[in-house]
Scaffold this motif. Structure first.
Motif, PDB file in Angstrom:
ATOM      1  N   ARG A 126       0.817  -1.216   0.000  1.00  0.00           N
ATOM      2  CA  ARG A 126       0.000   0.000   0.000  1.00  0.00           C
ATOM      3  C   ARG A 126       0.859   1.277   0.000  1.00  0.00           C
ATOM      4  O   ARG A 126       0.312   2.384  -0.002  1.00  0.00           O
ATOM      5  CB  ARG A 126      -0.898   0.020   1.231  1.00  0.00           C
ATOM      6  CG  ARG A 126      -1.739  -1.228   1.416  1.00  0.00           C
ATOM      7  CD  ARG A 126      -2.610  -1.087   2.655  1.00  0.00           C
ATOM      8  NE  ARG A 126      -3.232  -2.357   3.011  1.00  0.00           N
ATOM      9  CZ  ARG A 126      -4.071  -2.520   4.046  1.00  0.00           C
ATOM     10  NH1 ARG A 126      -4.373  -1.467   4.809  1.00  0.00           N
ATOM     11  NH2 ARG A 126      -4.586  -3.695   4.306  1.00  0.00           N
ATOM     12  N   ILE A 127       2.158   1.097   0.045  1.00  0.00           N
ATOM     13  CA  ILE A 127       3.056   2.237   0.184  1.00  0.00           C
ATOM     14  C   ILE A 127       3.619   2.618  -1.183  1.00  0.00           C
ATOM     15  O   ILE A 127       4.068   1.764  -1.954  1.00  0.00           O
ATOM     16  CB  ILE A 127       4.207   1.911   1.154  1.00  0.00           C
ATOM     17  CG1 ILE A 127       3.638   1.453   2.508  1.00  0.00           C
ATOM     18  CG2 ILE A 127       5.132   3.110   1.330  1.00  0.00           C
ATOM     19  CD1 ILE A 127       2.758   2.471   3.188  1.00  0.00           C
ATOM     20  N   GLU A 128       3.587   3.884  -1.476  1.00  0.00           N
ATOM     21  CA  GLU A 128       4.052   4.369  -2.772  1.00  0.00           C
ATOM     22  C   GLU A 128       5.536   4.079  -2.992  1.00  0.00           C
ATOM     23  O   GLU A 128       6.374   4.318  -2.117  1.00  0.00           O
ATOM     24  CB  GLU A 128       3.809   5.879  -2.859  1.00  0.00           C
ATOM     25  CG  GLU A 128       4.231   6.501  -4.184  1.00  0.00           C
ATOM     26  CD  GLU A 128       3.979   7.998  -4.220  1.00  0.00           C
ATOM     27  OE1 GLU A 128       4.562   8.662  -5.091  1.00  0.00           O
ATOM     28  OE2 GLU A 128       3.190   8.497  -3.382  1.00  0.00           O
ATOM     29  N   ALA A 129       5.840   3.540  -4.164  1.00  0.00           N
ATOM     30  CA  ALA A 129       7.215   3.322  -4.616  1.00  0.00           C
ATOM     31  C   ALA A 129       8.052   2.545  -3.600  1.00  0.00           C
ATOM     32  O   ALA A 129       9.214   2.863  -3.345  1.00  0.00           O
ATOM     33  CB  ALA A 129       7.878   4.654  -4.933  1.00  0.00           C
ATOM     34  N   PHE A 130       7.451   1.501  -3.013  1.00  0.00           N
ATOM     35  CA  PHE A 130       8.192   0.675  -2.045  1.00  0.00           C
ATOM     36  C   PHE A 130       8.762  -0.529  -2.783  1.00  0.00           C
ATOM     37  O   PHE A 130       8.027  -1.333  -3.368  1.00  0.00           O
ATOM     38  CB  PHE A 130       7.273   0.210  -0.908  1.00  0.00           C
ATOM     39  CG  PHE A 130       8.001  -0.484   0.210  1.00  0.00           C
ATOM     40  CD1 PHE A 130       8.364   0.210   1.341  1.00  0.00           C
ATOM     41  CD2 PHE A 130       8.345  -1.842   0.114  1.00  0.00           C
ATOM     42  CE1 PHE A 130       9.039  -0.418   2.377  1.00  0.00           C
ATOM     43  CE2 PHE A 130       9.028  -2.471   1.135  1.00  0.00           C
ATOM     44  CZ  PHE A 130       9.377  -1.762   2.273  1.00  0.00           C
ATOM     45  N   ASP A 131      10.084  -0.666  -2.748  1.00  0.00           N
ATOM     46  CA  ASP A 131      10.758  -1.773  -3.414  1.00  0.00           C
ATOM     47  C   ASP A 131      11.591  -2.514  -2.371  1.00  0.00           C
ATOM     48  O   ASP A 131      12.486  -1.918  -1.742  1.00  0.00           O
ATOM     49  CB  ASP A 131      11.654  -1.241  -4.530  1.00  0.00           C
ATOM     50  CG  ASP A 131      12.281  -2.345  -5.369  1.00  0.00           C
ATOM     51  OD1 ASP A 131      12.304  -3.510  -4.916  1.00  0.00           O
ATOM     52  OD2 ASP A 131      12.770  -2.029  -6.469  1.00  0.00           O
ATOM     53  N   VAL A 132      11.310  -3.807  -2.157  1.00  0.00           N
ATOM     54  CA  VAL A 132      12.030  -4.564  -1.131  1.00  0.00           C
ATOM     55  C   VAL A 132      13.538  -4.567  -1.382  1.00  0.00           C
ATOM     56  O   VAL A 132      14.335  -4.660  -0.429  1.00  0.00           O
ATOM     57  CB  VAL A 132      11.512  -6.014  -1.023  1.00  0.00           C
ATOM     58  CG1 VAL A 132      10.084  -6.051  -0.500  1.00  0.00           C
ATOM     59  CG2 VAL A 132      11.630  -6.739  -2.360  1.00  0.00           C
ATOM     60  N   ASP A 133      13.951  -4.440  -2.625  1.00  0.00           N
ATOM     61  CA  ASP A 133      15.384  -4.450  -2.934  1.00  0.00           C
ATOM     62  C   ASP A 133      16.109  -3.214  -2.406  1.00  0.00           C
ATOM     63  O   ASP A 133      17.343  -3.210  -2.308  1.00  0.00           O
ATOM     64  CB  ASP A 133      15.598  -4.553  -4.443  1.00  0.00           C
ATOM     65  CG  ASP A 133      15.177  -5.904  -5.004  1.00  0.00           C
ATOM     66  OD1 ASP A 133      15.165  -6.885  -4.217  1.00  0.00           O
ATOM     67  OD2 ASP A 133      14.845  -5.984  -6.197  1.00  0.00           O
ATOM     68  N   ASP A 134      15.352  -2.187  -2.044  1.00  0.00           N
ATOM     69  CA  ASP A 134      15.958  -0.972  -1.504  1.00  0.00           C
ATOM     70  C   ASP A 134      16.293  -1.093  -0.020  1.00  0.00           C
ATOM     71  O   ASP A 134      16.924  -0.198   0.543  1.00  0.00           O
ATOM     72  CB  ASP A 134      15.015   0.220  -1.692  1.00  0.00           C
ATOM     73  CG  ASP A 134      14.830   0.599  -3.152  1.00  0.00           C
ATOM     74  OD1 ASP A 134      15.706   0.248  -3.962  1.00  0.00           O
ATOM     75  OD2 ASP A 134      13.793   1.225  -3.467  1.00  0.00           O
ATOM     76  N   TYR A 135      15.864  -2.190   0.614  1.00  0.00           N
ATOM     77  CA  TYR A 135      15.964  -2.282   2.075  1.00  0.00           C
ATOM     78  C   TYR A 135      16.726  -3.507   2.543  1.00  0.00           C
ATOM     79  O   TYR A 135      16.461  -4.056   3.608  1.00  0.00           O
ATOM     80  CB  TYR A 135      14.562  -2.229   2.694  1.00  0.00           C
ATOM     81  CG  TYR A 135      13.872  -0.933   2.389  1.00  0.00           C
ATOM     82  CD1 TYR A 135      14.171   0.215   3.114  1.00  0.00           C
ATOM     83  CD2 TYR A 135      12.983  -0.838   1.325  1.00  0.00           C
ATOM     84  CE1 TYR A 135      13.581   1.428   2.804  1.00  0.00           C
ATOM     85  CE2 TYR A 135      12.379   0.373   1.013  1.00  0.00           C
ATOM     86  CZ  TYR A 135      12.683   1.494   1.749  1.00  0.00           C
ATOM     87  OH  TYR A 135      12.107   2.695   1.437  1.00  0.00           O
ATOM     88  N   ARG A 136      17.674  -3.924   1.740  1.00  0.00           N
ATOM     89  CA  ARG A 136      18.573  -4.991   2.173  1.00  0.00           C
ATOM     90  C   ARG A 136      19.439  -4.484   3.331  1.00  0.00           C
ATOM     91  O   ARG A 136      19.881  -3.331   3.335  1.00  0.00           O
ATOM     92  CB  ARG A 136      19.467  -5.443   1.017  1.00  0.00           C
ATOM     93  CG  ARG A 136      20.480  -6.495   1.434  1.00  0.00           C
ATOM     94  CD  ARG A 136      21.312  -6.981   0.277  1.00  0.00           C
ATOM     95  NE  ARG A 136      22.257  -8.005   0.712  1.00  0.00           N
ATOM     96  CZ  ARG A 136      22.964  -8.757  -0.110  1.00  0.00           C
ATOM     97  NH1 ARG A 136      22.846  -8.593  -1.422  1.00  0.00           N
ATOM     98  NH2 ARG A 136      23.792  -9.671   0.365  1.00  0.00           N
ATOM     99  N   ILE A 137      19.678  -5.338   4.327  1.00  0.00           N
ATOM    100  CA  ILE A 137      20.551  -4.958   5.435  1.00  0.00           C
ATOM    101  C   ILE A 137      21.974  -4.803   4.892  1.00  0.00           C
ATOM    102  O   ILE A 137      22.467  -5.683   4.185  1.00  0.00           O
ATOM    103  CB  ILE A 137      20.531  -6.024   6.547  1.00  0.00           C
ATOM    104  CG1 ILE A 137      19.107  -6.287   7.030  1.00  0.00           C
ATOM    105  CG2 ILE A 137      21.408  -5.578   7.713  1.00  0.00           C
ATOM    106  CD1 ILE A 137      18.998  -7.471   7.965  1.00  0.00           C
ATOM    107  N   PRO A 138      22.632  -3.700   5.175  1.00  0.00           N
ATOM    108  CA  PRO A 138      23.998  -3.517   4.668  1.00  0.00           C
ATOM    109  C   PRO A 138      24.915  -4.664   5.093  1.00  0.00           C
ATOM    110  O   PRO A 138      24.936  -5.049   6.268  1.00  0.00           O
ATOM    111  CB  PRO A 138      24.435  -2.198   5.312  1.00  0.00           C
ATOM    112  CG  PRO A 138      23.157  -1.466   5.559  1.00  0.00           C
ATOM    113  CD  PRO A 138      22.168  -2.517   5.926  1.00  0.00           C
ATOM    114  N   PRO A 139      25.665  -5.218   4.146  1.00  0.00           N
ATOM    115  CA  PRO A 139      26.563  -6.331   4.487  1.00  0.00           C
ATOM    116  C   PRO A 139      27.787  -5.854   5.244  1.00  0.00           C
ATOM    117  O   PRO A 139      28.144  -4.673   5.221  1.00  0.00           O
ATOM    118  CB  PRO A 139      26.957  -6.891   3.114  1.00  0.00           C
ATOM    119  CG  PRO A 139      26.831  -5.727   2.189  1.00  0.00           C
ATOM    120  CD  PRO A 139      25.674  -4.906   2.707  1.00  0.00           C
ATOM    121  N   VAL A 140      28.426  -6.786   5.917  1.00  0.00           N
ATOM    122  CA  VAL A 140      29.666  -6.550   6.645  1.00  0.00           C
ATOM    123  C   VAL A 140      30.727  -7.460   6.021  1.00  0.00           C
ATOM    124  O   VAL A 140      30.428  -8.597   5.637  1.00  0.00           O
ATOM    125  CB  VAL A 140      29.489  -6.856   8.146  1.00  0.00           C
ATOM    126  CG1 VAL A 140      30.825  -6.806   8.888  1.00  0.00           C
ATOM    127  CG2 VAL A 140      28.502  -5.873   8.778  1.00  0.00           C
TER     128      VAL A 140
END
Length: 385
Positions: A126-140
């Motif tokens: 329901r959220i505008e322009a929400f892409d799961v690929d934008d919210y990956r946890i930053p790797p270490v």
């Protein structure tokens, strides 16, 4: 009055004075160590066998940072920050375990895979322009080295083989069954002492036959005349052949002929990772010094064996008890009393006891370690950074 950084760096080992006492309690110097040493250091996370199945994880903290080490369903190892990308909630609070499904944030149920990728977020459709690929946890940054899984918060840190050339071969030579080891026990102890005080105590043999009964017991299990301390820039070793006349160790019978591999072996990887094998113990110990602040550290004692937990040799069980109940507390008491003494108005610098032969009681490893600290804080020539 303390020497200037330039004067300290220029000293000859045979007549050198120790680091000024403020290096062991000054909060400003500690903050500099945090940024210039530990935030770009390789930290031992676990033995690779602790991540032996899909979803297996270990969580490690350094200062206010928390990192998840995990194996995915394809067998790949990953390291990523232990934080949800929605509102910053910490994801995993257990030290180790097996995540059978996704990693679910307990706050708003955002769900992540074993590689840190966001799989689902409630109401995101329901959220505008929400892409799961934008919210990956930053790797270490992660590396497997000599059977261990390490992480580094600096993505541009040098490869461990470049930093510690020859160290993996030294570990494997001393501990041939390194790849078969399994975690038997792990204990964390908070010690009211600077991390360097603890390291200093562990890398010299001067106090072995002088400081306490359990150190004397350890010296009796080895050929102390063959105790060697060697440094190789960013790593160091110290150890000795076994006492071939010994018939028992740690109050338990050895029950077999003495072998070459029954000696005492230690290896340190800059700045705070130590692996060791006590005489006749048939297990590998890990001795991790994790700084909390200028005058407090966590000592993490880990014990690994190729034997099953319920089939440990009697001498192995005895060696673990002895370290936890006898030698460990004896050393910790020395750490605590040294930390108190370093605060005295009657002390600033002492004298390294370094002989020309770099003998079994020489403190040249302590000086080498202090030089690595000093270089990280002040540069090669001791100039203020």
């Amino acid at each position: 009055m303390s020497q200037s950084p330039q004067a300290w760096a220029a000293q000859r080992p045979e007549n050198a004075l120790t680091l000024p006492s403020r290096y062991f309690y000054d909060p400003t110097l500690f903050e500099a160590e945090r940024e210039r040493i530990f935030m770009g250091a390789w930290h031992f996370g676990c033995h690779v066998n602790e991540l032996d199945r899909p979803g297996a994880f270990v969580v490690r903290d350094i200062f206010d940072q928390s990192v998840i080490l995990m194996r995915d369903r394809d067998g790949e190892l990953h390291a990523f920050h232990n934080v949800c990308q929605h509102r910053g909630n910490r994801l995993l609070n257990e030290t180790r375990g097996v995540q059978k499904g996704v990693i679910r944030c307990a706050y708003h149920s955002w769900c992540y895979g074993a590689d840190g990728r966001l799989k689902a977020a409630p109401r995101s459709d329901r959220i505008e322009a929400f892409d799961v690929d934008d919210y990956r946890i930053p790797p270490v940054r992660l590396q497997v080295f000599a059977g261990g899984v390490y992480f580094n918060l600096d993505p541009d840190a040098a490869d461990m083989h470049e930093l510690f050339p020859g160290a993996e071969a030294a570990i494997r030579d001393a501990i041939p069954d390194l790849d078969e080891l399994r975690l038997i026990q792990e204990d964390d102890v908070v010690v009211p002492a600077n991390w360097k005080v603890i390291m200093d105590n562990s890398i010299e043999g001067y106090h072995f036959q002088l400081s306490g009964p359990h150190h004397v017991d350890l010296a009796s299990l080895i050929d102390f005349s063959g105790y060697k301390l060697r440094h190789h820039d960013n790593w160091w070793t110290y150890g000795a052949p076994p006492n071939r006349e010994a018939t028992e160790a740690y109050g338990a019978p050895i029950g077999r002929p003495v072998e070459d591999g029954d000696g005492f072996f230690n290896i340190g990887l800059w700045p705070h990772n130590t692996f060791y094998q006590f005489p006749f113990s048939q297990c590998m110990g890990t001795f991790m010094i994790i700084p909390l602040d200028a005058e407090r550290s966590i000592l993490r004692f880990g014990y690994y064996s190729a034997h099953d937990r319920d089939a440990l040799p009697e001498v192995t069980q005895a060696s673990i008890r002895w370290m936890n109940e006898d030698l460990g507390p004896e050393d910790i008491e020395l750490n605590v009393t040294t930390q108190k003494g370093l605060r005295s108005l009657g002390y600033d610098q002492g004298r390294y006891m370094i002989d020309a032969e770099r003998s079994n009681e020489s403190e040249h490893l302590v000086l080498n370690f202090h030089r690595l600290v000093h270089r990280a804080l002040h540069g090669e020539d001791g100039a203020e950074a």
